[in-house]
Design a protein around this motif. Sequence first.
Motif, PDB file in Angstrom:
ATOM      1  N   THR A  51       0.841  -1.191   0.004  1.00  0.00           N
ATOM      2  CA  THR A  51       0.088   0.021   0.004  1.00  0.00           C
ATOM      3  C   THR A  51       0.822   1.186   0.021  1.00  0.00           C
ATOM      4  O   THR A  51       0.681   2.308  -0.710  1.00  0.00           O
ATOM      5  CB  THR A  51      -0.886   0.088   1.240  1.00  0.00           C
ATOM      6  OG1 THR A  51      -1.729  -1.119   1.070  1.00  0.00           O
ATOM      7  CG2 THR A  51      -1.733   1.323   1.408  1.00  0.00           C
ATOM      8  N   PHE A  65       1.168   3.751  -3.054  1.00  0.00           N
ATOM      9  CA  PHE A  65       0.670   5.057  -2.672  1.00  0.00           C
ATOM     10  C   PHE A  65       1.862   6.010  -3.107  1.00  0.00           C
ATOM     11  O   PHE A  65       1.422   7.234  -3.744  1.00  0.00           O
ATOM     12  CB  PHE A  65       0.220   5.278  -1.566  1.00  0.00           C
ATOM     13  CG  PHE A  65       0.064   6.483  -0.773  1.00  0.00           C
ATOM     14  CD1 PHE A  65      -1.447   7.369  -1.114  1.00  0.00           C
ATOM     15  CD2 PHE A  65       1.072   7.330  -0.253  1.00  0.00           C
ATOM     16  CE1 PHE A  65      -1.320   8.662  -0.710  1.00  0.00           C
ATOM     17  CE2 PHE A  65       0.927   8.474   0.239  1.00  0.00           C
ATOM     18  CZ  PHE A  65      -0.388   9.157  -0.073  1.00  0.00           C
ATOM     19  N   SER A 116       0.892   8.606  -6.186  1.00  0.00           N
ATOM     20  CA  SER A 116       0.563  10.050  -6.021  1.00  0.00           C
ATOM     21  C   SER A 116       1.748  10.851  -6.530  1.00  0.00           C
ATOM     22  O   SER A 116       1.163  12.011  -7.128  1.00  0.00           O
ATOM     23  CB  SER A 116       0.419   9.834  -4.453  1.00  0.00           C
ATOM     24  OG  SER A 116      -0.601   9.188  -3.922  1.00  0.00           O
ATOM     25  N   THR A 127      -3.978   5.275  -7.772  1.00  0.00           N
ATOM     26  CA  THR A 127      -3.613   6.581  -7.269  1.00  0.00           C
ATOM     27  C   THR A 127      -3.112   7.431  -8.067  1.00  0.00           C
ATOM     28  O   THR A 127      -3.458   8.648  -7.953  1.00  0.00           O
ATOM     29  CB  THR A 127      -2.574   6.444  -5.828  1.00  0.00           C
ATOM     30  OG1 THR A 127      -1.482   5.672  -6.534  1.00  0.00           O
ATOM     31  CG2 THR A 127      -3.217   5.624  -4.825  1.00  0.00           C
ATOM     32  N   ASN A 181      -6.219   9.048  -1.872  1.00  0.00           N
ATOM     33  CA  ASN A 181      -5.406   8.061  -2.704  1.00  0.00           C
ATOM     34  C   ASN A 181      -5.007   6.944  -1.362  1.00  0.00           C
ATOM     35  O   ASN A 181      -4.847   5.746  -1.862  1.00  0.00           O
ATOM     36  CB  ASN A 181      -4.206   8.769  -3.411  1.00  0.00           C
ATOM     37  CG  ASN A 181      -4.569   9.048  -4.522  1.00  0.00           C
ATOM     38  OD1 ASN A 181      -5.494   8.725  -5.068  1.00  0.00           O
ATOM     39  ND2 ASN A 181      -3.276   9.971  -5.061  1.00  0.00           N
ATOM     40  N   ILE A 182      -4.850   7.228  -0.420  1.00  0.00           N
ATOM     41  CA  ILE A 182      -4.417   6.243   0.661  1.00  0.00           C
ATOM     42  C   ILE A 182      -5.283   5.103   1.032  1.00  0.00           C
ATOM     43  O   ILE A 182      -5.045   4.133   1.082  1.00  0.00           O
ATOM     44  CB  ILE A 182      -3.943   7.084   2.170  1.00  0.00           C
ATOM     45  CG1 ILE A 182      -3.290   6.078   3.081  1.00  0.00           C
ATOM     46  CG2 ILE A 182      -5.328   7.471   2.663  1.00  0.00           C
ATOM     47  CD1 ILE A 182      -1.924   5.591   2.250  1.00  0.00           C
ATOM     48  N   ALA A 237      -5.316   3.047  -2.278  1.00  0.00           N
ATOM     49  CA  ALA A 237      -4.254   2.219  -2.402  1.00  0.00           C
ATOM     50  C   ALA A 237      -4.642   1.186  -1.650  1.00  0.00           C
ATOM     51  O   ALA A 237      -4.191  -0.178  -2.037  1.00  0.00           O
ATOM     52  CB  ALA A 237      -3.040   2.815  -1.963  1.00  0.00           C
TER      53      ALA A 237
END
Length: 293
Positions: free
Chosen positions: A97, A101, A105, A163, A216-217, A220
């Motif tokens: 993750t 991420f 990102s 992301t 996005n977190i 992800a």
Amino acid sequence: MSNASQRVNLNAAGALPAAKRRRLKPHKVASLKQWITTMLWRFAIIGAVLAGWETLVRLEAVNAFLLGSPSAIAKSAGAMLQSGQLLTDAYATVKATVIGFIIGSIAGSLAGLLLWFSKTVSRVIDPFVVALNGVPKIALAPMIIIWFGSGIFSKIVLASVATFIVALLSAYQATHQIDDSQVNLMKSFGASKLQIFRKIIMPSSLPWIISAFRINIGLALVSVVGGEFISSDKGLGHMIFVEGNLFNLPAVWVGVFTLMLVATFLYTCVSVLEKRLLPWNDNKQQTQKSASV
């Protein structure tokens, strides 16, 4: 006489920061009290839910096989911690993750910002980006797993793709929300396009980019867990999938609660990053709170 006046001036200069500190103390104390009260209420709600859940199971008001029980979940969590399975699976999920991420990102934010340099390129790729953003990213998981295998690398790629699109759109939209008068002012002073990008576009787009990080977190984490459901040999998604097929509901709950803790931890990390990069936002919120009080 001059020495005495100098001492008075020095004392007066030193008294000002002390007075400021005294004025800030009540605010900090109030914030601490508010945080403690909030946390106590949260723990009280969690304790009440768990106590009611356990009571209903022991009274046989609900089916323990279908719903599980807090005591069975705690026992299962203890066994998984002792065997090391829970930590291994949690580490695999968090690792994929975080890496996905960061890659998605940062790459998406840079791509979205760089589109500011060329309106022609942005107009050409805009419908493709919007179309790809509308596709559920989990639908890409089977293809990505086939291309990159069932290991952790495919989960990283899946999280990066999910992301990347959100970060790109957010950064690109941020460049269009900047006041043209600022750009025109820089141009009037003879600033180059690169200087305008560094001095205005990037700093002004930062709040939008951080907001995309918050989204996005979660994306992800969902992408990684979804990929682990489809094909994986480790990870929280894999653990939940396997234990669910075995009808081991306490173990499934352990995986779900661990995912909640992981999501909370990662979201907190993003919030800390926001305070580091955008300290004025935190100061603005504190000013609004103090004004309302």
